[in-house]
Design a protein around this motif. Structure first.
Motif, PDB file in Angstrom:
ATOM      1  N   THR A 175      38.078  43.988  37.358  1.00 23.66           N
ATOM      2  CA  THR A 175      38.781  44.038  38.632  1.00 23.66           C
ATOM      3  C   THR A 175      38.869  45.484  39.084  1.00 23.66           C
ATOM      4  O   THR A 175      38.862  46.407  38.265  1.00 23.66           O
ATOM      5  CB  THR A 175      40.213  43.468  38.517  1.00 23.66           C
ATOM      6  N   PRO A 200      40.789  48.746  40.711  1.00 24.63           N
ATOM      7  CA  PRO A 200      42.179  49.209  40.720  1.00 24.63           C
ATOM      8  C   PRO A 200      42.804  48.991  42.096  1.00 24.63           C
ATOM      9  O   PRO A 200      42.121  49.046  43.116  1.00 24.63           O
ATOM     10  CB  PRO A 200      42.071  50.700  40.398  1.00 24.63           C
ATOM     11  N   THR A 201      44.094  48.735  42.094  1.00 27.13           N
ATOM     12  CA  THR A 201      44.773  48.509  43.368  1.00 27.13           C
ATOM     13  C   THR A 201      44.977  49.836  44.078  1.00 27.13           C
ATOM     14  O   THR A 201      45.291  50.846  43.460  1.00 27.13           O
ATOM     15  CB  THR A 201      46.138  47.827  43.147  1.00 27.13           C
ATOM     16  N   GLU A 202      44.782  49.802  45.382  1.00 26.01           N
ATOM     17  CA  GLU A 202      44.954  50.995  46.210  1.00 26.01           C
ATOM     18  C   GLU A 202      46.056  50.733  47.221  1.00 26.01           C
ATOM     19  O   GLU A 202      46.226  49.604  47.670  1.00 26.01           O
ATOM     20  CB  GLU A 202      43.671  51.299  46.989  1.00 26.01           C
ATOM     21  N   GLU A 232      47.684  50.417  50.738  1.00 27.06           N
ATOM     22  CA  GLU A 232      47.141  50.096  52.058  1.00 27.06           C
ATOM     23  C   GLU A 232      47.504  51.212  53.024  1.00 27.06           C
ATOM     24  O   GLU A 232      48.676  51.481  53.256  1.00 27.06           O
ATOM     25  CB  GLU A 232      47.703  48.763  52.562  1.00 27.06           C
ATOM     26  N   GLY A 282      39.514  53.891  42.736  1.00 29.13           N
ATOM     27  CA  GLY A 282      40.729  53.587  43.485  1.00 29.13           C
ATOM     28  C   GLY A 282      41.112  54.659  44.483  1.00 29.13           C
ATOM     29  O   GLY A 282      42.273  54.755  44.868  1.00 29.13           O
TER      30      GLY A 282
END
Length: 150
Positions: free
Chosen positions: A51, A53-55, A57, A86
């Protein structure tokens, strides 16, 4: 004239050595597998569940989207490095902010250089609009060539 070449025989996929290495159950010399990565079994193969990495918004505008499509099409390695680390949204947001600041600065400089003032706006609004549109087009062309598509 023409030399006929024989087509090389291609081994079936399950006989290729490199594909056997990723087959489920293949563990040469008892190599310890990473515990952090999970795998899902599809047929005889283990596919890693990766997956991104979350960034955070961030608001992305026109220039950010143009730069993103440029990176995707022409600078693929840079795009993938930013995406997987990310940092893509932060980079695009920075490019957007830089482009907007540069557009404002260039517009002011070019309008002062060409003598486009508020007095002209009051005397001849149509001429003023035409000159301002030309100035914005010039500034945008500079921004696109120097910042977005480089």
């Amino acid at each position: 004239m023409y030399k006929w070449r024989r087509k090389p025989k291609i081994a079936p996929l399950h006989k290729r050595r490199r594909l056997r290495m990723i087959m489920a159950g293949y563990n040469p010399k008892g190599v310890e597998r990473m515990n952090e990565i999970t795998y899902s079994k599809q047929g005889d193969y283990l596919i890693p569940d990766l997956t991104l990495p979350t960034e955070p918004e961030l608001p992305l505008g026109r220039y950010a989207m143009l730069h993103r499509s440029y990176l995707e099409q022409h600078k693929r390695v840079t795009y993938l490095n930013l995406l997987t680390s990310g940092r893509l949204n932060a980079h695009l947001h920075k490019v957007e902010q830089t482009a907007l600041q540069r557009l404002e600065l260039l517009t002011k400089q070019l309008s002062a250089e060409q003598g486009v003032t508020e007095e002209l706006k009051e005397k001849d609004p149509m001429q003023w609009i035409g000159l301002i549109n030309n100035i914005r087009s010039q500034a945008e062309e500079v921004i696109l060539s120097e910042l977005i598509y480089s």
